[in-house]
Enzyme design. Structure first.
Site, PDB file in Angstrom:
ATOM      1  N   LEU A   1       7.631   7.506  -2.963  1.00 11.61           N
ATOM      2  CA  LEU A   1       7.538   6.045  -3.058  1.00 11.61           C
ATOM      3  C   LEU A   1       8.877   5.413  -3.457  1.00 11.61           C
ATOM      4  O   LEU A   1       9.490   5.811  -4.441  1.00 11.61           O
ATOM      5  CB  LEU A   1       6.470   5.670  -4.104  1.00 11.61           C
ATOM      6  CG  LEU A   1       6.292   4.174  -4.359  1.00 11.61           C
ATOM      7  CD1 LEU A   1       5.666   3.494  -3.160  1.00 11.61           C
ATOM      8  CD2 LEU A   1       5.461   3.935  -5.616  1.00 11.61           C
TER       9      LEU A   1
ATOM     10  N   HIS B   1      12.819  -3.153  -1.211  1.00 14.29           N
ATOM     11  CA  HIS B   1      12.266  -3.054  -2.567  1.00 14.29           C
ATOM     12  C   HIS B   1      13.132  -3.916  -3.478  1.00 14.29           C
ATOM     13  O   HIS B   1      14.366  -3.856  -3.400  1.00 14.29           O
ATOM     14  CB  HIS B   1      12.264  -1.595  -3.023  1.00 14.29           C
ATOM     15  CG  HIS B   1      11.642  -1.414  -4.365  1.00 14.29           C
ATOM     16  ND1 HIS B   1      10.277  -1.497  -4.565  1.00 14.29           N
ATOM     17  CD2 HIS B   1      12.179  -1.193  -5.583  1.00 14.29           C
ATOM     18  CE1 HIS B   1      10.011  -1.325  -5.851  1.00 14.29           C
ATOM     19  NE2 HIS B   1      11.146  -1.147  -6.485  1.00 14.29           N
TER      20      HIS B   1
ATOM     21  N   ARG C   1       0.852  -1.203   0.000  1.00 16.79           N
ATOM     22  CA  ARG C   1       0.000   0.000   0.000  1.00 16.79           C
ATOM     23  C   ARG C   1       0.878   1.240   0.000  1.00 16.79           C
ATOM     24  O   ARG C   1       1.875   1.281   0.732  1.00 16.79           O
ATOM     25  CB  ARG C   1      -0.849   0.083   1.269  1.00 16.79           C
ATOM     26  CG  ARG C   1      -1.917  -0.910   1.362  1.00 16.79           C
ATOM     27  CD  ARG C   1      -3.220  -0.393   0.776  1.00 16.79           C
ATOM     28  NE  ARG C   1      -4.025  -1.551   0.473  1.00 16.79           N
ATOM     29  CZ  ARG C   1      -4.737  -1.710  -0.635  1.00 16.79           C
ATOM     30  NH1 ARG C   1      -4.775  -0.768  -1.541  1.00 16.79           N
ATOM     31  NH2 ARG C   1      -5.431  -2.804  -0.834  1.00 16.79           N
TER      32      ARG C   1
END
Ligand code: GAR
Length: 208
Positions: A144, A109, A91
């Site tokens: 992000l 990531h 999210r």
């Protein structure tokens, strides 16, 4: 004892690696809760079997992202964590939420950030003809998949790789660099200055 809350959305293999290493290596830390944005997240069941507190906040149950973020922050803060760990939490979190945990929230990531933020990192690496791929552990900032880099792993991209093969090779390294990064955080080994993270005693922040 440092208190760690982990957020997952899916299988939670990184969460499992962190819990296992934390217990197995006797860190001065405890994973006190695992939270998810889906009740069906497989990682929740594993954590519950380990005796860890779990909770799911279904994103769809909230009117908007702000309402979700507020409820999620309350669920996290109920466990008074020193560190919040995003482990495959899919999210996007609002800027206020991120600022609340500034300097004490990590993410992993599956790319060599700052390249390939967002989704489908392995497909994009293959399409770009990259010769290396990898994963990045970083402090979370409002942008992000950006933020000060704690550790990176690098793996080769091999001829004939498909997304699944490359993802598996990268994931195996995630299970090394994420627990190690969390351990460094809880042991106070990380120094963050001008957006750069250094290990205070000079340990290598690269797994290659
Ligand atoms: C991991 O590969 C992680 O790097 C990625 O999701 C997977 C979760 O696997 N995270 C992201 O893409 C975040 N942008 P896991 O649930 O087995 O740990």
């Amino acid at each position: 004892m440092k208190r760690i809350v982990i957020l997952v959305s899916g299988r939670g293999s990184n969460m499992q690696a962190i819990v296992s290493r934390c217990r197995g290596e006797g860190w001065a830390a405890e994973v006190v809760a695992v939270l998810a944005d889906r009740a069906a997240a497989a990682g929740l069941a594993w954590a519950a079997e380990q005796g860890i507190a779990t909770a799911a906040l279904e994103f769809k149950a909230f009117a908007n992202r702000d309402a979700f973020d507020t409820a999620l922050a309350a669920a996290i803060d109920a466990h008074a964590p020193d560190l919040v760990v995003l482990a495959g939490f899919m999210r996007i979190l609002g800027a206020d939420f991120v600022r609340r945990y500034e300097g004490r929230m990590l993410n992993i990531h599956p790319s060599l950030l700052p390249v390939f933020p967002g989704l489908h990192t392995h497909r994009r690496a293959l399409e770009a003809g990259c010769k290396v791929a990898g994963a990045t552990v970083h402090f979370v900032t409002p942008e992000l998949d950006h933020g000060p880099i704690v550790m990176q792993s690098v793996v080769p991209v091999r001829a004939g790789d498909d997304e699944a093969a490359l993802a598996a090779r990268v994931l195996a390294t995630e299970h090394v660099i994420y627990p190690l990064s969390v351990r460094w955080f809880v042991e106070g080994e990380l120094q963050l200055e001008d957006g750069i993270v250094r290990h205070k005693r000079g340990a290598s922040q690269l797994l290659a």
